[in-house]
Scaffold this motif. Structure first.
Motif, PDB file in Angstrom:
ATOM      1  N   HIS A   1      -8.326  16.795  -8.331  1.00 19.08           N
ATOM      2  CA  HIS A   1      -9.431  15.837  -8.389  1.00 19.08           C
ATOM      3  C   HIS A   1     -10.109  15.761  -7.031  1.00 19.08           C
ATOM      4  N   LEU A   2     -11.360  15.341  -7.033  1.00 22.37           N
ATOM      5  CA  LEU A   2     -12.135  15.278  -5.785  1.00 22.37           C
ATOM      6  C   LEU A   2     -11.457  14.444  -4.707  1.00 22.37           C
ATOM      7  N   ASN A   3     -10.623  13.484  -5.096  1.00 24.49           N
ATOM      8  CA  ASN A   3      -9.898  12.677  -4.110  1.00 24.49           C
ATOM      9  C   ASN A   3      -9.128  13.532  -3.117  1.00 24.49           C
ATOM     10  N   HIS A   4      -8.729  14.733  -3.548  1.00 24.71           N
ATOM     11  CA  HIS A   4      -7.871  15.594  -2.734  1.00 24.71           C
ATOM     12  C   HIS A   4      -8.599  16.868  -2.303  1.00 24.71           C
TER      13      HIS A   4
ATOM     14  N   GLU B   1       0.849  -1.185   0.000  1.00 21.99           N
ATOM     15  CA  GLU B   1       0.000   0.000   0.000  1.00 21.99           C
ATOM     16  C   GLU B   1       0.891   1.243   0.000  1.00 21.99           C
ATOM     17  N   ARG B   2       0.663   2.124  -0.970  1.00 18.11           N
ATOM     18  CA  ARG B   2       1.514   3.304  -1.107  1.00 18.11           C
ATOM     19  C   ARG B   2       1.264   4.340  -0.008  1.00 18.11           C
ATOM     20  N   ARG B   3       0.073   4.357   0.579  1.00 22.05           N
ATOM     21  CA  ARG B   3      -0.218   5.326   1.632  1.00 22.05           C
ATOM     22  C   ARG B   3       0.372   4.846   2.963  1.00 22.05           C
TER      23      ARG B   3
ATOM     24  N   GLN C   1     -13.953   4.735   9.723  1.00 19.70           N
ATOM     25  CA  GLN C   1     -13.453   4.171  10.981  1.00 19.70           C
ATOM     26  C   GLN C   1     -13.591   2.649  10.983  1.00 19.70           C
ATOM     27  N   TYR C   2     -14.675   2.149  10.397  1.00 17.51           N
ATOM     28  CA  TYR C   2     -14.858   0.693  10.276  1.00 17.51           C
ATOM     29  C   TYR C   2     -13.734   0.076   9.443  1.00 17.51           C
ATOM     30  N   VAL C   3     -13.432   0.675   8.307  1.00 17.95           N
ATOM     31  CA  VAL C   3     -12.355   0.168   7.450  1.00 17.95           C
ATOM     32  C   VAL C   3     -11.034   0.153   8.213  1.00 17.95           C
TER      33      VAL C   3
ATOM     34  N   PRO D   1     -10.023   9.870   2.468  1.00 18.88           N
ATOM     35  CA  PRO D   1      -9.763  10.938   3.444  1.00 18.88           C
ATOM     36  C   PRO D   1     -10.059  12.327   2.901  1.00 18.88           C
ATOM     37  N   GLY D   2      -9.944  12.511   1.589  1.00 20.01           N
ATOM     38  CA  GLY D   2     -10.204  13.825   1.010  1.00 20.01           C
ATOM     39  C   GLY D   2     -11.669  14.155   0.838  1.00 20.01           C
TER      40      GLY D   2
END
Length: 433
Positions: free
Chosen positions: A176-179, A39-41, A105-107, A48-49
């Motif tokens: 992008h919406l991700n951020h 996982e890169r993160r 939080q579940y994840v 999170p974004g």
């Protein structure tokens, strides 16, 4: 360069919800297989974004990482609530769907049980199939680490869709919406009266407009959409059967022409549309602004973006009203692309394969994916797409939690067949390389 790892049975690329569900299924159904995930993160973050206050997951909470496959699993959302002393309070919430923050939080809660199998901050940057001595994959990460595995479970998430006027622009003011959340925070830090544009007609676009309109530092907010207005999702229970496993069987077996027909018919169950609750909020908020003789949210509908021009002080957007033909230009401090993600294929808003797989895909126009999510590369060891298969398996692969548990079961059952030769014998051969 770091020392290569031992030969693994399964190496997972990415550790978001899709491969997390796979980790659960592997533990419960195939505990003898050796498994690792990259996982890169730096941790088990989910969207999170886009953890906006009050936003929900638009998915029934029991269609979680495991319940449709194993309702008795310790990793269910229900057990998460129980172990965190929130079950009764959650059941008493006046909400149709769970809050996005709680599902995040579940994840994270589930992921903590698998930290021994995950290498965080390890981004896979290259892979190759080694044909000698039974066949395996060699995967290299950005820090030079090398992994070897008899099979790959590929779940890096989908590639963001960046419309043509924005393609190739490397500018921190175009995101992008991700951020969205960190980008908005950075913008407000440097621009106390920020000008923000939101591109797209999706659920995320509406949610971002609502959130940005509440921020004191946003002085000018514009939503751009090609549609006449923001459209309501098709939430009919009949249409929602696209998230049933039986629909996956029917869709996968359909001809290319019928797949295309179904996708056209069902597009608004997920794309370019929003749930009625957020649409109502947006409409009421704009009406309330009229009562106060102000305009916090400007909606530019029927608009095609013609060009995006980053300048030293702002980003200029040029758009055209497709009915009147009128062209307008406005300058912004932040442009948010709520424009979705790419699917696999050769058409519009599609890519033939994830970029990391380009070396393996040489000679293929697109990749064919079997019902068990195995990529049709018979000359290579088993490779599975976990969450990238909307074009072959239907809407259940469109980023939803709905079919994660059952998809993981299909992949694990296939892995057990494909990896039937004893691992120990192969490991002895591998150690002699």
């Amino acid at each position: 360069m770091n020392t290569p790892t031992p030969l693994l049975d399964v190496l997972g690329i990415g550790f978001g919800p899709a491969n997390l569900a796979l980790a659960i299924a592997l533990e419960e159904l195939a505990p003898d297989l050796s498994v690792r995930f990259l996982e890169r993160r730096d941790g088990p973050h989910w969207q999170p974004g886009m953890l906006l206050p009050g936003s929900d997951i638009q998915n029934h909470p029991l269609r979680d990482l495991v319940t449709p496959r194993n309702p008795r699993s310790r990793y269910s959302f229900t057990n998460f609530l129980f172990e965190n002393q929130r079950l009764y309070e959650h059941l008493n919430l006046p909400l149709h769907y769970p809050l996005r923050l709680e599902y995040a939080q579940y994840v994270k809660w589930v992921a903590q049980f698998f930290t021994h199998q995950v290498d965080y901050q390890r981004e896979a940057v290259s892979l190759e199939a080694v044909a000698e001595r039974g066949g395996y994959y060699r995967v290299t990460t950005a820090d030079g680490s090398v992994y070897h595995a008899r099979s790959l479970a590929f779940a890096p998430g989908r590639t963001p869709h960046v419309p043509a006027p924005f393609a190739g622009l490397q500018d921190s003011r175009i995101r992008h919406l991700n951020h969205y959340l960190p980008s908005l925070a950075a913008t407000l830090e440097h621009h106390p009266e920020a000008r923000v544009a939101v591109i797209g007609g999706s659920q995320s676009a509406v949610e971002i407009l609502l959130h940005a309109s509440e921020q004191a530092g946003v002085a000018h907010l514009v939503g751009y959409t090609r549609n006449f207005g923001y459209r309501q999702k098709d939430t009919s229970p009949f249409s929602d059967e696209v998230y049933f496993p039986g629909f996956v069987d029917a869709f996968h077996a359909a001809s290319p022409e019928n797949k295309a027909r179904l996708r056209r018919e069902l597009v608004h169950t997920n794309y370019s549309a929003s749930d009625i609750d957020v649409l109502n909020q947006l409409y009421v908020r704009r009406y309330e602004d009229r009562l106060h003789q102000r305009q916090r949210i400007n909606l530019h509908t029927c608009q095609e973006i013609l060009a995006c021009r980053p300048g030293p002080d702002a980003v200029e957007l040029e758009s055209q009203h497709f009915l009147s033909g009128e062209v307008s230009r406005q300058r912004f401090d932040l442009v948010v692309l709520a424009t979705g993600f790419l699917d696999l294929g050769s058409g519009d808003r599609q890519e033939p394969w994830p970029p990391l797989l380009a070396p393996l895909a040489q000679g293929h126009d697109t990749l064919t994916i079997a019902r068990d999510y195995r990529v049709a590369l018979p000359e290579h060891p088993p490779l599975y797409f976990n969450g990238l298969c909307e074009s072959s398996h239907g809407m259940g692969d469109a980023g939803s939690f709905s079919l994660l548990a059952l998809r993981s079961q299909s992949i694990v059952e296939s892995l057990q067949q494909q990896l039937a030769p004893p691992r120990a014998a192969l490991a002895r051969v591998f150690s002699a390389l």
